[in-house]
Motif scaffolding. Structure first.
Motif, PDB file in Angstrom:
ATOM      1  N   SER A 185       0.808  -1.215   0.000  1.00 37.01           N
ATOM      2  CA  SER A 185       0.000   0.000   0.000  1.00 37.01           C
ATOM      3  C   SER A 185       0.850   1.279   0.000  1.00 37.01           C
ATOM      4  O   SER A 185       0.310   2.374  -0.107  1.00 37.01           O
TER       5      SER A 185
ATOM      6  N   GLU B 153       3.035   4.302  -1.292  1.00 37.49           N
ATOM      7  CA  GLU B 153       3.077   5.034  -2.555  1.00 37.49           C
ATOM      8  C   GLU B 153       4.439   5.679  -2.757  1.00 37.49           C
ATOM      9  O   GLU B 153       5.007   6.252  -1.844  1.00 37.49           O
TER      10      GLU B 153
ATOM     11  N   CYS C 293       2.600   6.263  -7.546  1.00 37.53           N
ATOM     12  CA  CYS C 293       2.166   4.916  -7.903  1.00 37.53           C
ATOM     13  C   CYS C 293       2.297   4.024  -6.678  1.00 37.53           C
ATOM     14  O   CYS C 293       3.172   4.223  -5.848  1.00 37.53           O
ATOM     15  N   ARG C 294       1.392   3.064  -6.576  1.00 37.68           N
ATOM     16  CA  ARG C 294       1.379   2.150  -5.446  1.00 37.68           C
ATOM     17  C   ARG C 294       2.426   1.063  -5.667  1.00 37.68           C
ATOM     18  O   ARG C 294       2.507   0.472  -6.734  1.00 37.68           O
TER      19      ARG C 294
END
Length: 40
Positions: A9, A11, A20-21
């Motif tokens: 989770s 980023e 973006c994760r």
């Protein structure tokens, strides 16, 4: 909780600055993460 689940989770910013994760990278295939510490 496994470390992969915790990191999924998180980023990060890509080269263009878009968020973006991290978990999106290993959704389709295995990934090797390397954390480099700069001694400069």
């Amino acid at each position: 909780m496994p470390i992969a689940k915790q990191l999924s989770s998180m980023e990060l910013c890509d080269a263009d600055g878009a968020a973006c994760r991290l978990g999106a990278f290993w959704g389709e295939r295995p990934v090797v993460l390397v954390f480099v510490r700069q001694f400069g």
